[in-house]
Design a protein around this motif. Structure first.
Motif, PDB file in Angstrom:
ATOM      1  N   ASP A   1       0.928  -1.273  -0.121  1.00 35.79           N
ATOM      2  CA  ASP A   1      -0.159   0.040   0.092  1.00 35.79           C
ATOM      3  C   ASP A   1       0.952   1.296   0.203  1.00 35.79           C
ATOM      4  O   ASP A   1       1.658   1.198   0.956  1.00 35.79           O
ATOM      5  CB  ASP A   1      -0.751   0.015   1.195  1.00 35.79           C
ATOM      6  CG  ASP A   1      -1.844   1.087   1.184  1.00 35.79           C
ATOM      7  OD1 ASP A   1      -1.301   2.411   1.323  1.00 35.79           O
ATOM      8  OD2 ASP A   1      -3.121   1.054   1.246  1.00 35.79           O
ATOM      9  N   LEU A   2       1.035   1.948  -1.006  1.00 34.83           N
ATOM     10  CA  LEU A   2       1.866   3.087  -1.326  1.00 34.83           C
ATOM     11  C   LEU A   2       1.548   4.143  -0.016  1.00 34.83           C
ATOM     12  O   LEU A   2       2.625   4.611   0.478  1.00 34.83           O
ATOM     13  CB  LEU A   2       1.616   3.816  -2.637  1.00 34.83           C
ATOM     14  CG  LEU A   2       2.622   4.554  -3.009  1.00 34.83           C
ATOM     15  CD1 LEU A   2       4.037   3.849  -3.487  1.00 34.83           C
ATOM     16  CD2 LEU A   2       2.460   5.436  -4.447  1.00 34.83           C
ATOM     17  N   ASP A   3       0.594   4.479   0.423  1.00 40.27           N
ATOM     18  CA  ASP A   3       0.376   5.346   1.652  1.00 40.27           C
ATOM     19  C   ASP A   3       1.022   4.847   2.878  1.00 40.27           C
ATOM     20  O   ASP A   3       1.548   5.543   3.722  1.00 40.27           O
ATOM     21  CB  ASP A   3      -1.151   5.708   1.739  1.00 40.27           C
ATOM     22  CG  ASP A   3      -1.920   6.531   0.768  1.00 40.27           C
ATOM     23  OD1 ASP A   3      -1.079   7.318  -0.084  1.00 40.27           O
ATOM     24  OD2 ASP A   3      -3.056   6.765   1.049  1.00 40.27           O
ATOM     25  N   HIS A   4       1.189   3.570   2.913  1.00 36.94           N
ATOM     26  CA  HIS A   4       1.620   2.833   4.242  1.00 36.94           C
ATOM     27  C   HIS A   4       3.076   3.111   4.146  1.00 36.94           C
ATOM     28  O   HIS A   4       3.853   3.231   4.984  1.00 36.94           O
ATOM     29  CB  HIS A   4       1.085   1.607   4.393  1.00 36.94           C
ATOM     30  CG  HIS A   4      -0.311   1.367   4.554  1.00 36.94           C
ATOM     31  ND1 HIS A   4      -0.903   0.089   4.712  1.00 36.94           N
ATOM     32  CD2 HIS A   4      -1.205   2.280   5.016  1.00 36.94           C
ATOM     33  CE1 HIS A   4      -2.153   0.177   4.961  1.00 36.94           C
ATOM     34  NE2 HIS A   4      -2.421   1.644   5.275  1.00 36.94           N
ATOM     35  N   VAL A   5       3.846   2.840   2.906  1.00 43.00           N
ATOM     36  CA  VAL A   5       4.951   3.126   2.708  1.00 43.00           C
ATOM     37  C   VAL A   5       5.544   4.403   2.820  1.00 43.00           C
ATOM     38  O   VAL A   5       6.324   4.608   3.820  1.00 43.00           O
ATOM     39  CB  VAL A   5       5.460   2.524   1.209  1.00 43.00           C
ATOM     40  CG1 VAL A   5       6.757   3.163   0.952  1.00 43.00           C
ATOM     41  CG2 VAL A   5       5.372   1.107   0.850  1.00 43.00           C
TER      42      VAL A   5
END
Length: 195
Positions: free
Chosen positions: A48-52
């Motif tokens: 999940d890009l936001d979590h990264v």
């Protein structure tokens, strides 16, 4: 190898086991939930890009918006997207606004199979109305904000999507049953989807 251009066509001949799958769509459409189960079905890593971005910054997206503004967050998002769209065999859930930058749309279109998960404004509002971690919904009328964002972003989602799939109020298992036959990749194993 190209993905099917829309949900009405069958997947292309042959399979590409390394081609990443990118999920785009509005906040609350289910990119993370669907992405996790899709990755399991395909035997792939899920990101999940936001979590990264949160992990790299050590704070929530809302805090990044507070400190750096949307422009600062979008710069971080583009850098992370550039890195992760280069990774083969990945299922990647992007943030709802990842398609705003032309550079991001190009990366998504050129580097993987883009799936636009779509839902109407009422359904999206129902899903995110109580979520206080959505910086773009910090407004007097969050439902209208969703309507406005959807009107602006939908053409961008459609412009990069190889596959468009309505999620509506369907269970995740049904969404996956509809999506898997359209992908140019083979499921790793038969996985019973949880509802």
């Amino acid at each position: 190898m190209e993905c099917a251009p829309d949900s009405t066509r069958s997947p292309p001949e042959g399979l590409d086991e390394a081609r990443p799958v990118f999920l785009v769509g509005m906040m609350g459409v289910g990119k993370t939930t669907i992405g996790r189960q899709l990755a399991t079905a395909l035997g792939r890593e899920f990101v999940d890009l936001d979590h990264v971005i949160e992990a790299r910054c050590g704070v929530r997206i809302a805090t990044i918006f507070d400190i750096e503004g949307e422009e600062g967050f979008r710069r971080r998002e583009t850098a992370a997207l550039d890195e992760y769209t280069r990774r083969p065999g990945l299922v990647l859930a992007t943030g709802g606004g990842a398609v705003l930058a032309e550079e991001n749309r190009r990366m998504l279109s050129e580097r993987g199979c883009v799936v636009y998960l779509r839902a109407g404004a009422d359904e999206l509002y129902r899903r995110v109305a109580r979520d206080r971690n959505r910086p773009l919904l910090r407004t007097a009328d969050p439902r209208q904000r969703i309507v406005d964002l959807l009107a602006c972003r939908e053409p961008l989602y459609e412009s990069v999507a190889a596959i468009t799939l309505d999620t509506g109020d369907q269970p995740v298992a049904q969404v996956l049953r509809n999506l898997l036959p359209q992908l140019p990749v083979r499921p790793a194993v038969q996985v019973p989807f949880t509802e």
